[in-house]
Design a protein around this motif. Structure first.
Motif, PDB file in Angstrom:
ATOM      1  N   THR A 238       0.847  -1.200   0.000  1.00  0.00           N
ATOM      2  CA  THR A 238       0.000   0.000   0.000  1.00  0.00           C
ATOM      3  C   THR A 238       0.877   1.243   0.000  1.00  0.00           C
ATOM      4  O   THR A 238       1.714   1.405   0.885  1.00  0.00           O
ATOM      5  CB  THR A 238      -0.904   0.026   1.253  1.00  0.00           C
ATOM      6  N   ALA A 239       0.668   2.108  -0.988  1.00  0.00           N
ATOM      7  CA  ALA A 239       1.352   3.413  -0.993  1.00  0.00           C
ATOM      8  C   ALA A 239       0.337   4.408  -0.461  1.00  0.00           C
ATOM      9  O   ALA A 239      -0.637   4.733  -1.139  1.00  0.00           O
ATOM     10  CB  ALA A 239       1.765   3.782  -2.409  1.00  0.00           C
ATOM     11  N   LEU A 240       0.542   4.826   0.782  1.00  0.00           N
ATOM     12  CA  LEU A 240      -0.500   5.643   1.415  1.00  0.00           C
ATOM     13  C   LEU A 240       0.050   6.989   1.871  1.00  0.00           C
ATOM     14  O   LEU A 240       1.233   7.122   2.207  1.00  0.00           O
ATOM     15  CB  LEU A 240      -1.087   4.903   2.620  1.00  0.00           C
ATOM     16  N   GLY A 241      -0.864   7.974   1.945  1.00  0.00           N
ATOM     17  CA  GLY A 241      -0.536   9.272   2.510  1.00  0.00           C
ATOM     18  C   GLY A 241       0.750   9.819   1.922  1.00  0.00           C
ATOM     19  O   GLY A 241       0.963   9.824   0.701  1.00  0.00           O
ATOM     20  N   GLY A 242       1.646  10.255   2.827  1.00  0.00           N
ATOM     21  CA  GLY A 242       2.918  10.815   2.383  1.00  0.00           C
ATOM     22  C   GLY A 242       3.680   9.867   1.474  1.00  0.00           C
ATOM     23  O   GLY A 242       4.455  10.307   0.614  1.00  0.00           O
ATOM     24  N   GLY A 243       3.477   8.571   1.621  1.00  0.00           N
ATOM     25  CA  GLY A 243       4.146   7.595   0.761  1.00  0.00           C
ATOM     26  C   GLY A 243       3.668   7.732  -0.676  1.00  0.00           C
ATOM     27  O   GLY A 243       4.461   7.716  -1.623  1.00  0.00           O
ATOM     28  N   PHE A 244       2.354   7.902  -0.829  1.00  0.00           N
ATOM     29  CA  PHE A 244       1.839   8.059  -2.183  1.00  0.00           C
ATOM     30  C   PHE A 244       2.181   9.454  -2.717  1.00  0.00           C
ATOM     31  O   PHE A 244       2.424   9.635  -3.908  1.00  0.00           O
ATOM     32  CB  PHE A 244       0.326   7.805  -2.211  1.00  0.00           C
ATOM     33  N   GLU A 245       2.230  10.435  -1.809  1.00  0.00           N
ATOM     34  CA  GLU A 245       2.617  11.786  -2.260  1.00  0.00           C
ATOM     35  C   GLU A 245       4.056  11.787  -2.784  1.00  0.00           C
ATOM     36  O   GLU A 245       4.376  12.488  -3.737  1.00  0.00           O
ATOM     37  CB  GLU A 245       2.481  12.776  -1.101  1.00  0.00           C
ATOM     38  N   LEU A 246       4.895  10.989  -2.129  1.00  0.00           N
ATOM     39  CA  LEU A 246       6.270  10.871  -2.633  1.00  0.00           C
ATOM     40  C   LEU A 246       6.238  10.262  -4.050  1.00  0.00           C
ATOM     41  O   LEU A 246       6.914  10.733  -4.961  1.00  0.00           O
ATOM     42  CB  LEU A 246       7.096  10.016  -1.677  1.00  0.00           C
ATOM     43  N   ALA A 247       5.395   9.251  -4.212  1.00  0.00           N
ATOM     44  CA  ALA A 247       5.291   8.625  -5.538  1.00  0.00           C
ATOM     45  C   ALA A 247       4.760   9.628  -6.571  1.00  0.00           C
ATOM     46  O   ALA A 247       5.158   9.599  -7.739  1.00  0.00           O
ATOM     47  CB  ALA A 247       4.385   7.394  -5.461  1.00  0.00           C
ATOM     48  N   LEU A 248       3.855  10.511  -6.125  1.00  0.00           N
ATOM     49  CA  LEU A 248       3.294  11.508  -7.052  1.00  0.00           C
ATOM     50  C   LEU A 248       4.342  12.544  -7.472  1.00  0.00           C
ATOM     51  O   LEU A 248       4.170  13.240  -8.467  1.00  0.00           O
ATOM     52  CB  LEU A 248       2.112  12.232  -6.392  1.00  0.00           C
ATOM     53  N   SER A 249       5.400  12.664  -6.668  1.00  0.00           N
ATOM     54  CA  SER A 249       6.467  13.606  -7.007  1.00  0.00           C
ATOM     55  C   SER A 249       7.452  12.969  -7.976  1.00  0.00           C
ATOM     56  O   SER A 249       8.298  13.649  -8.543  1.00  0.00           O
ATOM     57  CB  SER A 249       7.236  14.016  -5.751  1.00  0.00           C
ATOM     58  N   CYS A 250       7.367  11.653  -8.118  1.00  0.00           N
ATOM     59  CA  CYS A 250       8.209  10.970  -9.098  1.00  0.00           C
ATOM     60  C   CYS A 250       7.634  11.257 -10.488  1.00  0.00           C
ATOM     61  O   CYS A 250       6.472  11.650 -10.618  1.00  0.00           O
ATOM     62  CB  CYS A 250       8.207   9.465  -8.832  1.00  0.00           C
ATOM     63  N   HIS A 251       8.441  10.997 -11.497  1.00  0.00           N
ATOM     64  CA  HIS A 251       7.969  11.328 -12.840  1.00  0.00           C
ATOM     65  C   HIS A 251       7.089  10.230 -13.429  1.00  0.00           C
ATOM     66  O   HIS A 251       6.275  10.488 -14.300  1.00  0.00           O
ATOM     67  CB  HIS A 251       9.177  11.627 -13.739  1.00  0.00           C
ATOM     68  N   TYR A 252       7.246   9.024 -12.910  1.00  0.00           N
ATOM     69  CA  TYR A 252       6.419   7.891 -13.355  1.00  0.00           C
ATOM     70  C   TYR A 252       6.131   6.992 -12.153  1.00  0.00           C
ATOM     71  O   TYR A 252       6.921   6.918 -11.218  1.00  0.00           O
ATOM     72  CB  TYR A 252       7.140   7.078 -14.450  1.00  0.00           C
ATOM     73  N   ARG A 253       4.981   6.321 -12.225  1.00  0.00           N
ATOM     74  CA  ARG A 253       4.593   5.406 -11.152  1.00  0.00           C
ATOM     75  C   ARG A 253       4.166   4.069 -11.747  1.00  0.00           C
ATOM     76  O   ARG A 253       3.344   4.045 -12.672  1.00  0.00           O
ATOM     77  CB  ARG A 253       3.394   5.978 -10.358  1.00  0.00           C
ATOM     78  N   CYS A 254       4.744   2.987 -11.211  1.00  0.00           N
ATOM     79  CA  CYS A 254       4.282   1.664 -11.616  1.00  0.00           C
ATOM     80  C   CYS A 254       3.978   0.870 -10.352  1.00  0.00           C
ATOM     81  O   CYS A 254       4.489   1.191  -9.274  1.00  0.00           O
ATOM     82  CB  CYS A 254       5.324   0.951 -12.476  1.00  0.00           C
TER      83      CYS A 254
END
Ligand code: 3H9
Length: 699
Positions: free
Chosen positions: A95-111
């Protein structure tokens, strides 16, 4: 090491290892920032961020909130990631949650792996996504979908997240290998940097009016809560302001939320829920018994709801009733309930059919020979329960756990009707049992540690929040409820109308007022229970005479279209009924009560203080292990607003000295023994200690 960096060909791999859930503590943030800097200087073309263990980052470290902020902050880190000159790819599992998912949203791509899910559950902690989430999500998926995601806190599975536009690729096979392949593919394509901050939201996509409507809907759905409204304001800012300004606005709102009492309360509940299943004094070496099949005695509303709870978790159930008719009625109700879930879109036809197929009915005790656990949910009578348990003792295999769902009866006595009291435990579910999350696990004198451990593990497995309770009349929840319900009756006879009382408590945030709850449950239930008691056991007649009088008029509650209120037969809308007001006045006259006007403050205080005073007694007697357990019971079983943290947390926030002073005033005014302040409360105030001090053994 919390974060490691490794170069694999032309890709830099940043790996996070902070068990159990890779929360973004200061060390992790610093480690990622350092790794990003190393990668920038390295001869690589892309960076993959992934996690070790069971999940991608599950958010900021909640235990850091309320403490001084340590740099780098998460927004700083996310800006650094997004600004990187190399493509950064988040590879998500778990699970990518909260700040974890926000970090992923700052990446240029997500898989993400197909089994992964993503979400921004900050709202459930009285917070908002405070590391760019409110600004980036609307840019990716539009305003409405972003608002829904963040104000509900719901998770989206990988496929759904891809369809929405939150992630770019669903991976097959091993996480690291598949993520590296994806990175190579992006490099080969020359995909370049794709920064979410550079995407613009069409200004016309969601107008001022739409925001206003959304706010009003939220006011109904999340009554009294601050964070959801602030999320709306942040998303509005994402539309109106340049990215940097929106981010600064989000930050200021986040700081306000972190410092709010509501968030402190919700964070308290978060940790209390996780603490509750842990039982002090049981050795770690005690392992739960395997539970593969469950028996349930009694196919009434309660038994059926319990059966559904197990079937929903994939555990087969044998439902036994004394009669064929009772069994058929029970199975038909289960079928109807699953049908409702399907019609509401909560389950697919297929899921409902699968779950229902796990429930089989019988009238024959012999069919329970193989079950690992049996839960009795029959009529609340000691004689009936004793008969059921001695029959279970005959048929169930050795080692099977024999549980009772009693709400009030003495579990020691029930255990005593078997030859194996060590295997007997209380498992007190709350109605509707397939919905309510609370499970009181009642430890009797002889209950084995292994049985308690099994009950706790099983409770979690079926999605409940299990809380340990000792044996006493009503255990934790209902014992406190008696005090609360008494105040509702007394406030009525002394001068308040049902609508005033219910209104005061729902304004405080209770899911329902006490009198509406009575009408929903049926007033005949309490009436029948009182018939079995002596006058002395029934207590002060002023605390039940109105309820009795209404039942004797046939006003049994909602099911009869009349109780404390009258109900419209078509819409079920309730309204004040002059007949009830006459009954109240008549009872006041009969019992010599001089009616007066009661203020809202007095009504609220009497209800809350009644709960709190009893809570302190329960704690001191060891019926509950900790104050947080009592809070969890009230939030998950009795509709106490989670954003107020439960009665004991509320008492602590208000100040124990203030609470004691108010209770002493009520005691002085009424002289009623139940208003005598709980000794533990007095002791803590006298020595200027908090409940936390006492728990830490300093009392
Ligand atoms: C946020 O991110 C704010 C940002 O927007 C902005 C920042 C500037 N921190 O639940 P489990 C502990 S707010 C610290 O039993 P599961 C938990 O207490 C955060 N600790 O496991 C427990 O400890 P213990 C937004 C955490 O497998 C242990 O981990 N994120 C955190 O049933 C295992 O937890 C969330 O709200 C944390 N973030 O479920 C997600 N999370 O073993 C919160 C867990 O000592 N977490 N712990 O009792 C969850 O929803 C579940 O833990 C999760 C795993 C689904 C991840």
């Amino acid at each position: 090491m919390l974060v490691s960096y490794q170069k694999v060909d032309d890709i830099g791999v940043i790996s996070i290892d902070n068990p159990p859930v890779n929360a973004l503590s200061q060390g992790v943030r610093q480690g990622i920032l350092d790794a990003i800097k190393s990668a920038e200087d390295d001869d690589i073309k892309a960076i993959v961020i992934l996690c070790e263990g069971r999940t991608f980052i599950a958010g900021a470290d909640i235990s850091e909130f309320g403490k001084p902020v340590q740099e780098p902050t998460l927004p700083q880190l996310n800006t650094a990631i997004e600004s990187s000159g190399k493509s950064v790819i988040a590879a998500i599992h778990g699970t990518a949650l909260g700040g974890g998912f926000e970090l992923a949203l700052s990446c240029h791509y997500r898989c993400a792996q197909a089994s992964a899910s993503v979400g921004l559950p900050e709202v459930t902690l009285g917070l908002l996504p405070g590391a760019g989430g409110t600004q980036r999500v609307p840019r990716l998926i539009g305003v409405k979908a972003a608002l829904d995601l963040m104000t509900t806190g719901n998770k989206a599975g990988a496929n759904e997240a891809r369809d929405l536009g939150l992630i770019d690729r669903v991976l097959k096979g091993d996480l690291k290998e598949a993520a590296m392949d994806y990175a190579r593919e992006l490099i080969a394509k020359g995909a370049g940097l794709r920064r979410v901050r550079d995407i613009s939201i069409p200004a016309t996509s969601f107008g001022k009016e739409a925001f206003e409507d959304y706010r009003q809907q939220l006011n109904k759905r999340k009554r009294g809560q601050e964070a959801p409204q602030k999320i709306v304001s942040c998303v509005e800012a994402a539309m109106d302001k340049p990215f940097e300004e929106g981010l600064a606005y989000e930050r200021s709102c986040f700081v306000e939320c972190v410092q709010s009492e509501q968030s402190a309360a919700l964070r308290h509940i978060f940790f209390a829920e996780r603490q509750a299943p842990k039982v002090a004094g049981i050795a770690k070496s005690v392992v739960p018994r395997p539970v593969q099949r469950v028996g349930i005695i009694g196919a009434g509303t309660m038994g059926g709801g319990i059966a559904m709870s197990f079937a929903n978790a994939g555990i087969p159930v044998t439902l036994l009733d004394a009669s064929e008719e009772g069994l058929e009625r029970g199975l038909a109700l289960i079928d109807k309930n699953y049908g409702i879930s399907v019609s509401k879109g909560k389950l697919s036809e297929e899921q409902a059919t699968e779950r229902e197929a796990l429930i089989s009915g019988t009238v024959d005790y012999e069919e329970l020979v193989d079950v690992d656990l049996v839960i009795e949910a029959v009529f609340e009578s000691m004689d009936v329960k004793r008969q059921v348990f001695s029959r279970l003792d005959e048929v169930c295999k050795q080692g099977a756990i024999l549980a009772t769902n009693t709400s009030y009866l003495d579990v020691n006595e029930i255990a005593g009707s078997t030859s194996r009291p060590q295997d007997v435990v209380g498992l007190h579910f709350f109605s509707p049992a397939n919905v309510m999350r609370l499970l009181e696990v009642v430890k009797a004198e002889s209950t084995a540690d292994e049985v308690i451990t099994t009950a706790m593990a099983l409770g979690k497995r079926i999605g409940k929040v299990p809380v340990l309770a000792g044996v006493c009349y009503g255990f934790i929840g209902n014992r406190m409820l008696r005090q609360y319900a008494r105040e509702a009756q007394l406030c009525m006879i002394e001068g308040a109308e049902p609508a005033q009382i219910d209104g005061v408590l729902t304004n405080f945030g209770m899911a329902m007022g006490p009198l509406s709850v009575g009408d929903l449950a049926g007033l005949d239930i309490g009436y029948k229970a009182r018939q079995a008691l002596t006058d002395e056991q029934k207590g002060d007649p002023r605390s039940y005479c109105i309820a009795d009088a209404l039942v004797e008029l046939g006003r049994l509650g909602q099911k009869a279209g009349a109780g404390y209120y009258k109900y419209d037969p078509d819409t079920r809308a309730r309204s004040t009924d002059p007949v009830v007001l006459d009954v109240i006045r008549e009872q006041a006259r009969k019992h010599g009560v001089q009616r007066r006007e009661l203020s809202d403050e007095e009504i609220l205080d009497r209800h809350l203080l009644a709960l709190i005073n009893e809570g302190f007694r329960i704690l001191e007697e060891g019926i509950a292990q900790r104050p947080g357990d009592i809070d969890v019971v009230y939030v998950h079983g009795y509709g106490f607003p989670s954003y107020r943290g439960g009665p004991m947390f509320y008492a602590s926030q208000r100040g124990l000295g203030n609470v004691l002073g108010s209770i002493e005033k009520l005691y002085g005014a009424t002289g009623e023994p139940y208003w005598a302040p709980a000794p533990l409360l007095k002791k803590l105030v006298a020595s200027d200690l908090t409940l936390d001090d006492w728990m830490a053994g300093n009392g």
